[in-house]
Design a protein around this motif. Structure first.
Motif, short mmCIF file in Angstrom:
data_model
loop_
_atom_site.label_atom_id
_atom_site.label_comp_id
_atom_site.label_asym_id
_atom_site.label_seq_id
_atom_site.Cartn_x
_atom_site.Cartn_y
_atom_site.Cartn_z
N SER A 52 54.51 -20.72 39.86
CA SER A 52 55.11 -20.03 41.00
C SER A 52 54.18 -20.09 42.20
CB SER A 52 55.40 -18.56 40.65
OG SER A 52 56.39 -18.49 39.65
N GLN A 53 54.74 -20.42 43.34
CA GLN A 53 53.94 -20.54 44.55
C GLN A 53 54.17 -19.38 45.51
OE1 GLN A 53 54.66 -24.13 46.75
NE2 GLN A 53 52.94 -23.82 48.13
N PHE A 54 55.41 -18.89 45.59
CA PHE A 54 55.75 -17.84 46.54
C PHE A 54 56.05 -16.54 45.80
CE2 PHE A 54 57.03 -21.88 48.42
CZ PHE A 54 56.31 -21.85 49.61
N LEU A 55 55.39 -15.48 46.23
CA LEU A 55 55.63 -14.16 45.66
C LEU A 55 56.48 -13.37 46.64
CD1 LEU A 55 55.08 -11.79 43.68
CD2 LEU A 55 53.03 -11.29 45.04
N ILE A 56 57.58 -12.80 46.14
CA ILE A 56 58.45 -11.96 46.96
C ILE A 56 58.43 -10.56 46.37
CG2 ILE A 56 60.74 -11.70 48.00
CD1 ILE A 56 59.29 -14.35 48.64
N ILE A 57 57.69 -9.66 47.00
CA ILE A 57 57.64 -8.29 46.53
C ILE A 57 58.94 -7.59 46.91
CG2 ILE A 57 56.46 -6.07 46.78
CD1 ILE A 57 53.88 -7.60 47.25
N GLY A 58 59.57 -6.96 45.92
CA GLY A 58 60.89 -6.39 46.16
C GLY A 58 61.95 -7.47 46.22
N GLY A 59 61.84 -8.43 45.31
CA GLY A 59 62.73 -9.59 45.34
C GLY A 59 64.19 -9.28 45.13
N SER A 60 64.51 -8.09 44.58
CA SER A 60 65.91 -7.72 44.40
C SER A 60 66.40 -6.82 45.54
CB SER A 60 66.10 -6.99 43.06
OG SER A 60 65.32 -5.80 43.03
N GLY A 61 65.53 -6.56 46.49
CA GLY A 61 65.89 -5.69 47.61
C GLY A 61 66.66 -6.41 48.70
N ARG A 62 66.93 -5.67 49.76
CA ARG A 62 67.78 -6.23 50.83
C ARG A 62 67.17 -7.45 51.51
NH1 ARG A 62 68.55 -1.57 54.74
NH2 ARG A 62 66.49 -1.00 53.93
N THR A 63 65.90 -7.39 51.84
CA THR A 63 65.27 -8.56 52.46
C THR A 63 64.85 -9.57 51.39
OG1 THR A 63 63.07 -7.52 52.49
CG2 THR A 63 64.47 -7.22 54.43
N GLY A 64 64.30 -9.06 50.28
CA GLY A 64 63.77 -9.95 49.26
C GLY A 64 64.79 -10.90 48.68
N ARG A 65 65.97 -10.40 48.36
CA ARG A 65 66.96 -11.28 47.73
C ARG A 65 67.46 -12.35 48.70
NH1 ARG A 65 70.17 -6.49 48.20
NH2 ARG A 65 72.04 -6.79 49.49
N ARG A 66 67.43 -12.04 49.99
CA ARG A 66 67.84 -13.05 50.98
C ARG A 66 66.77 -14.14 51.11
NH1 ARG A 66 70.58 -8.37 52.71
NH2 ARG A 66 72.62 -8.83 53.66
N ILE A 67 65.52 -13.75 51.00
CA ILE A 67 64.44 -14.74 51.06
C ILE A 67 64.44 -15.62 49.82
CG2 ILE A 67 61.94 -15.05 51.17
CD1 ILE A 67 61.85 -12.33 52.69
N THR A 68 64.58 -15.00 48.64
CA THR A 68 64.59 -15.81 47.42
C THR A 68 65.77 -16.78 47.40
OG1 THR A 68 65.81 -14.09 46.20
CG2 THR A 68 63.41 -14.03 46.08
N SER A 69 66.90 -16.38 47.96
CA SER A 69 68.05 -17.27 48.03
C SER A 69 67.72 -18.51 48.86
CB SER A 69 69.25 -16.54 48.64
OG SER A 69 70.34 -17.41 48.82
N ARG A 70 66.98 -18.31 49.95
CA ARG A 70 66.61 -19.44 50.81
C ARG A 70 65.58 -20.33 50.13
NH1 ARG A 70 68.93 -15.75 53.55
NH2 ARG A 70 69.94 -16.18 55.56
#
Length: 280
Positions: free
Chosen positions: A4-22
């Motif tokens: 894993s290269q990118f860590l998304i804290i709060g990945g299931s949250g409103r901003t996080g899930r949009r970033i992980t989708s991208r």
């Protein structure tokens, strides 16, 4: 070590899930964390930090409910120091525009010795459909300590594009981006836009912080969470953010999403259809 290269804290949250989708759409490896499922990360349990940071080079840092809350700057400082020792090279922090209390958290990250970007955002448009103001919208009555102040609401899909670009190093680091939408709206304007999109009357009632807390308690939001939010709103909704910047449009290379577009999109999902139990 994982890949894993990118860590998304709060990945299931409103901003996080949009970033992980991208990131997912680009085929990029990431680790999405939360407090309860998947990759565990808890701000208040430092024993969860190392596993989350394993193999990570860039991290999206999001603290909920808000960076301005007491004790958060110390957490951000400790996390940033831990990230540096674990080999993280870039941190992207979500912050709030006009929040004096958040500046200490921003500074803690900026002083970490790691490449950083701060996204200082205006109010999220999605607060009315995905968070603490959904219940009031369904009841047709927004009670907020906002008076007639205007705010340049930001669409979270726009913010996620900027955050993703920051994680990938596609925009300048070492910079604070002040993110605003393209138009200033009062809460009266917001109520009118929501009414038009939802096809029913939604009114805005200027209230006190205590009236706001009492109102959202009806939706199961705990008083200890609502009271700091009320104090924050009462502070920042004083006109300090009643201006537009070009930062969001600069990064997007297009006009930011207007609140009316957001409202139509949200309404089309059915999120504002009033449940039968609320009309009985």
């Amino acid at each position: 070590m994982t890949t894993s290269q990118f860590l998304i804290i709060g990945g299931s949250g409103r901003t996080g899930r949009r970033i992980t989708s991208r990131l997912e759409s680009r085929g990029l490896p990431f680790r999405a964390t939360s407090r309860h499922t998947g990759h565990l990360f808890d701000w208040h349990n430092t024993s969860t930090w190392d596993a989350a940071l394993d193999g990570v080079t860039s991290a999206y840092v999001c603290y909920s409910p808000d960076l301005a809350f007491p004790g958060v700057p110390e957490l951000i400082a400790d996390f940033s120091a831990r990230a540096r020792t674990r080999g993280v090279r870039r941190l992207v922090l979500l912050s709030g525009r006009g929040e004096e209390g958040a500046i200490a958290s921003e500074q803690a990250l900026q002083q970490s010795g790691i490449e950083w970007t701060v996204l200082r955002s205006s109010w999220f448009a999605q607060n009315f459909s995905e968070h603490f103001l959904l219940g009031p919208v369904l009841r047709g009555r927004l009670v907020l300590p906002a008076g007639d102040v205007v705010e340049p609401f930001v669409d979270l899909d726009d913010l996620a594009e900027v955050a993703t670009s920051a994680l990938l190093g596609e925009i300048d680091a070492g910079r604070v981006y002040e993110l605003t939408g393209p138009r200033l709206l009062s809460m009266h304007d917001v109520a009118a836009e929501l009414s038009a999109a939802a096809g029913r009357s939604i009114e805005y009632v200027p209230g006190t912080p205590e009236e706001f807390v009492t109102d959202v308690e009806a939706d199961g939001i705990l008083r200890q969470e609502a009271e700091p939010l009320a104090e924050l709103f009462d502070t920042i909704l004083d006109g300090r953010n009643a201006s537009l910047t070009g930062d969001l449009g600069e990064v997007l290379d297009r006009e930011p999403t207007d609140f009316s577009v957001y409202a139509r999109r949200a309404a089309a999902t059915g999120v504002w259809i009033v449940p039968a139990r609320m009309t009985a």
